[in-house]
Design a protein around this motif. Structure first.
Motif, PDB file in Angstrom:
ATOM      1  N   ASP A  87     -37.700  10.200 -21.036  1.00 27.90           N
ATOM      2  CA  ASP A  87     -38.115   9.608 -22.312  1.00 27.90           C
ATOM      3  C   ASP A  87     -37.850  10.579 -23.458  1.00 27.90           C
ATOM      4  N   TYR A  88     -38.150  11.845 -23.232  1.00 24.60           N
ATOM      5  CA  TYR A  88     -37.898  12.864 -24.255  1.00 24.60           C
ATOM      6  C   TYR A  88     -36.402  13.004 -24.512  1.00 24.60           C
ATOM      7  N   ALA A  89     -35.597  13.014 -23.437  1.00 26.85           N
ATOM      8  CA  ALA A  89     -34.155  13.195 -23.573  1.00 26.85           C
ATOM      9  C   ALA A  89     -33.507  12.030 -24.307  1.00 26.85           C
ATOM     10  N   ALA A  91     -35.089  10.303 -26.718  1.00 25.77           N
ATOM     11  CA  ALA A  91     -35.729  10.123 -28.021  1.00 25.77           C
ATOM     12  C   ALA A  91     -34.807  10.441 -29.191  1.00 25.77           C
ATOM     13  N   GLY A  92     -33.752  11.198 -28.938  1.00 26.19           N
ATOM     14  CA  GLY A  92     -32.812  11.517 -30.007  1.00 26.19           C
ATOM     15  C   GLY A  92     -31.788  10.426 -30.256  1.00 26.19           C
ATOM     16  N   GLY A  93     -31.842   9.368 -29.450  1.00 24.12           N
ATOM     17  CA  GLY A  93     -30.913   8.258 -29.631  1.00 24.12           C
ATOM     18  C   GLY A  93     -29.882   8.106 -28.549  1.00 24.12           C
ATOM     19  N   ALA A  94     -29.979   8.912 -27.501  1.00 28.46           N
ATOM     20  CA  ALA A  94     -29.002   8.842 -26.420  1.00 28.46           C
ATOM     21  C   ALA A  94     -29.279   7.642 -25.512  1.00 28.46           C
ATOM     22  N   GLU A  95     -28.210   7.116 -24.919  1.00 25.84           N
ATOM     23  CA  GLU A  95     -28.361   6.056 -23.930  1.00 25.84           C
ATOM     24  C   GLU A  95     -28.922   6.642 -22.639  1.00 25.84           C
ATOM     25  N   GLU A  96     -29.627   5.814 -21.866  1.00 21.87           N
ATOM     26  CA  GLU A  96     -30.348   6.320 -20.691  1.00 21.87           C
ATOM     27  C   GLU A  96     -29.409   6.957 -19.676  1.00 21.87           C
ATOM     28  N   HIS A  97     -28.251   6.356 -19.424  1.00 22.12           N
ATOM     29  CA  HIS A  97     -27.369   6.922 -18.402  1.00 22.12           C
ATOM     30  C   HIS A  97     -26.801   8.270 -18.840  1.00 22.12           C
ATOM     31  N   LYS A  98     -26.597   8.456 -20.150  1.00 18.58           N
ATOM     32  CA  LYS A  98     -26.102   9.736 -20.640  1.00 18.58           C
ATOM     33  C   LYS A  98     -27.193  10.805 -20.570  1.00 18.58           C
ATOM     34  N   ALA A  99     -28.426  10.409 -20.901  1.00 19.41           N
ATOM     35  CA  ALA A  99     -29.540  11.346 -20.807  1.00 19.41           C
ATOM     36  C   ALA A  99     -29.767  11.753 -19.360  1.00 19.41           C
ATOM     37  N   ALA A 100     -29.675  10.803 -18.442  1.00 22.40           N
ATOM     38  CA  ALA A 100     -29.875  11.094 -17.020  1.00 22.40           C
ATOM     39  C   ALA A 100     -28.778  12.019 -16.500  1.00 22.40           C
ATOM     40  N   ALA A 101     -27.551  11.813 -16.961  1.00 22.90           N
ATOM     41  CA  ALA A 101     -26.441  12.661 -16.521  1.00 22.90           C
ATOM     42  C   ALA A 101     -26.631  14.099 -17.004  1.00 22.90           C
ATOM     43  N   ARG A 129     -31.314  16.763 -24.135  1.00 22.43           N
ATOM     44  CA  ARG A 129     -31.478  15.778 -25.223  1.00 22.43           C
ATOM     45  C   ARG A 129     -30.381  15.930 -26.275  1.00 22.43           C
ATOM     46  N   VAL A 130     -30.109  17.163 -26.674  1.00 25.98           N
ATOM     47  CA  VAL A 130     -29.099  17.426 -27.700  1.00 25.98           C
ATOM     48  C   VAL A 130     -27.709  17.019 -27.217  1.00 25.98           C
ATOM     49  N   LEU A 131     -27.353  17.407 -25.992  1.00 22.93           N
ATOM     50  CA  LEU A 131     -26.017  17.134 -25.482  1.00 22.93           C
ATOM     51  C   LEU A 131     -25.809  15.655 -25.179  1.00 22.93           C
ATOM     52  N   ALA A 132     -26.873  14.964 -24.772  1.00 27.68           N
ATOM     53  CA  ALA A 132     -26.750  13.543 -24.437  1.00 27.68           C
ATOM     54  C   ALA A 132     -26.474  12.689 -25.669  1.00 27.68           C
ATOM     55  N   GLU A 133     -26.820  13.187 -26.857  1.00 26.57           N
ATOM     56  CA  GLU A 133     -26.582  12.432 -28.083  1.00 26.57           C
ATOM     57  C   GLU A 133     -25.098  12.366 -28.435  1.00 26.57           C
ATOM     58  N   GLU A 134     -24.284  13.263 -27.839  1.00 28.68           N
ATOM     59  CA  GLU A 134     -22.858  13.348 -28.146  1.00 28.68           C
ATOM     60  C   GLU A 134     -22.616  13.406 -29.648  1.00 28.68           C
ATOM     61  N   PRO A 135     -23.184  14.411 -30.302  1.00 30.10           N
ATOM     62  CA  PRO A 135     -23.098  14.493 -31.761  1.00 30.10           C
ATOM     63  C   PRO A 135     -21.766  15.080 -32.227  1.00 30.10           C
TER      64      PRO A 135
END
Length: 601
Positions: A87-89, A91-101, A129-135
């Motif tokens: 949930d925390y990962a 919260a920055g706007g990432a999709e669940e599968h990207k956060a899980a990866a 969390r930061v990396l999953a957002e793919e900023p």
């Protein structure tokens, strides 16, 4: 030149009545890989938060290209409101599968409760969390804090593959050298930019300070004193530490001889050994922790070592590998399940873990050091005026009466070091002392450890710090194996690689160069260099004598109260002599190493 993704123009930040940042500007273009450096308390984190849009500046403007995605890694992540790590990962706007990866890469369970995470695990969750957002832009504030070495190396690889731009604040020099292609230097409220890697930063910044010092002497005495304090208190320490590498190599060679002998001889101390020479003797120590599920975790198995007075030992390994356990065993705070530990005689240990809980936030720096009142600090049994002693730890005279709560985190760490190192001791035990320290304090701690004539045991994940300080590394693998390697972290990597790879026989069989070619090779110093080396060997003892004479004057505990002008003049003279000695030592080291290389060849 590409249009900037992000730009800060004439940023101004005011805290209370103090102008922290005044006219700071920088731009971030696609692909930029920058580090933001500056003294502790200079406003680096504030500037990064302004760039991230989390706080507003008191003046200036922030430009961001429309559609640009910015992710920010804060020093202390807030897990409030998140029931699970996933949930925390997200919260920055990432999709669940990207956060899980991302969590899977960092070996974190998505269903874990964030409240149960250790410091290192919390930092990994924030990175996921930061990396999953793919900023498009990542802003990282001390990303390596509380991470173990394998995680730091993973992060280096991940960021080196990142296609966007990033700005990072870090005290980890090895991390910065690997990643930063440019430097932003926040100094006295403004930002200067160097479009070279971090390896060029020290020389560049010191050149700027030296040029400013000359100008300041022409303009204003007070500014000159502040510039000299800044330069001599920081950059000269770095130079002095470089000049000590020769001594460190000799100590490591001595340690290597003893480590090699450990596996062949009994570890009993000789009866005729001088009192206090042996600090710790461990033989075949094993410690196993029972787990809640009925299994067992081996912290260390069958480990032996002998630590002598003056050794500086670093313990490394992944989080949870058993470093703190072994440290406690070696200092007698924890008994092994089997094996034996013998401590030397007359040991007076001091434990430093950088916890600031023991500091009274309302007390002044003066009162913190002079707990019994007055203006004297007892430093290893000798009185020092509190202002003079504070200067040793990079504090200005004007800070002596300030409350502790006004200090930055790094400055509070310096105060802790000042208080701890004033006490008599012959054994320093430091458990991850480099966490949350700025570079200035790291330089200071490095010098303190070099000047310390006792024994040092420390746990650290800072590779550059280990390379500069320790004589030997004990590496734990997390499965009970602990092995000692003479030298620093780089030496450990080299020896581990050599042990894992068979020696190449063809290298030993390589033909020698022809006699005529060898004859043309220079075998001794030029006349000019030889004369310079001879002059340095004569001048350095003279400088040391002059410094000693000035230090005798400054050692007078009543000098500051009786004659403040003489105190300041003596201090300035002391700094000037030290600077001259630093330059002489550096040049001597360069020439001496050149001479040995030529004669050895």
């Amino acid at each position: 030149m590409a249009a900037p993704l992000l730009a800060l123009r004439d940023i101004r930040v005011v805290f209370a009545d103090q102008v922290l940042v005044s006219g700071a500007s920088f731009a971030l273009a696609p692909g930029d890989r920058l580090c933001l450096v500056g003294r502790n308390g200079s406003g680096k984190s504030t500037l990064l938060r302004i760039a991230a849009g989390l706080v507003d500046a008191d003046g200036g403007e922030v430009f961001r290209q429309p559609g640009t995605r910015v992710a920010y890694l804060e020093q202390a992540p807030d897990f409030g409101g998140a029931a699970r790590v996933i949930d925390y990962a997200m919260a920055g706007g990432a999709e669940e599968h990207k956060a899980a990866a991302a969590l899977d890469e960092l070996k974190l369970s998505p269903s874990a409760d964030p409240a149960t995470l250790s410091g290192g695990e919390g930092r990994k969750a924030a990175l996921a969390r930061v990396l999953a957002e793919e900023p498009d832009i990542i802003l990282l504030d001390e990303p390596t804090n509380h991470l173990d070495l394998p995680s730091i190396e993973w992060l280096e690889e991940r960021l080196s593959q990142f296609r966007g731009a990033f700005v990072l604040i870090s005290h980890d020099r090895a991390f910065l050298r690997r990643l930063a292609a440019g430097c932003l230097w926040l100094d006295r409220g403004i930002v200067r930019r160097l479009d070279k890697g971090f390896g060029a930063f020290d020389e560049w910044s010191e050149k700027i300070l030296a040029e400013e010092e000359v100008t300041a002497h022409k303009l204003d005495r007070l500014i000159a004193q502040e510039t000299q304090w800044s330069r001599e208190g920081i950059s000269a320490r770095r130079t002095r530490n470089q000049g000590r590498l020769r001594r460190l190599h000799a100590l490591r060679k001595e340690r290597a001889n003893r480590v090699q002998q450990t596996g062949r001889v009994e570890l009993a101390a000789e009866s005729g050994q001088s009192s206090g020479a042996l600090v710790v003797e461990a033989k075949n120590v094993t410690k196993i922790w029972p787990q809640p599920d009925g299994s067992e975790r081996v912290a260390v198995r069958d480990f032996s070592t002998r630590i002598m007075r003056g050794d500086k030992i670093g313990l490394i390994g992944p989080n949870g590998a058993g470093k703190t356990t072994l440290l406690k065993i070696l200092t007698g705070a924890l008994q092994p399940d089997s094996g034996s530990v013998r401590l030397g005689t007359n040991l007076t240990p001091i434990y430093i873990d950088q916890s600031r809980a023991s500091l009274d936030p309302e007390a002044s720096l003066w009162d913190t050091l002079c707990e019994g009142g007055g203006d004297q600090v007892m430093v290893r049994g000798k009185p020092r005026h509190v202002v003079s002693y504070l200067r040793d730890f990079l504090f200005r005279e004007s800070q002596a009466r300030q409350p502790v709560k006004a200090l930055s985190g790094g400055e509070q760490c310096r105060l802790l070091l000042a208080r701890a190192l004033a006490k008599p001791s012959n054994l320093l035990v430091l458990d991850e002392p480099t966490n949350d320290l700025d570079m200035d304090t790291l330089d200071l701690l490095q010098e303190m450890l070099w000047d310390y004539d006792g024994t040092v045991l420390l746990v650290s994940h800072d590779r550059d710090f280990l390379d500069r300080v320790v004589t030997s590394v004990i590496a734990l693998d997390g499965e009970g194996r602990a092995e000692e390697f003479p030298g620093g972290y780089s030496d450990y990597l080299r020896q581990r690689k050599e042990n894992a790879t068979p020696a190449r026989k063809d290298a030993a069989a390589a033909p020698s160069p022809p006699r005529t070619e060898r004859a043309k090779t220079q075998t001794k110093l030029s006349y000019k260099d030889a004369r310079a080396l001879e002059e340095l060997q004569r001048r350095m003892p003279e400088l040391e004598t002059e410094i000693s004479e000035v230090e005798k004057v400054l050692a007078d505990p009543d000098l500051y109260a009786r004659d403040a002008d003489l105190f300041h003049k003596s201090t300035e003279r002391h700094d000037a002599l030290k600077a001259e000695l630093v330059a002489a030592e550096e040049r001597w080291l360069e020439l001496e190493m050149k001479r040995e290389e030529l004669e050895g060849g």
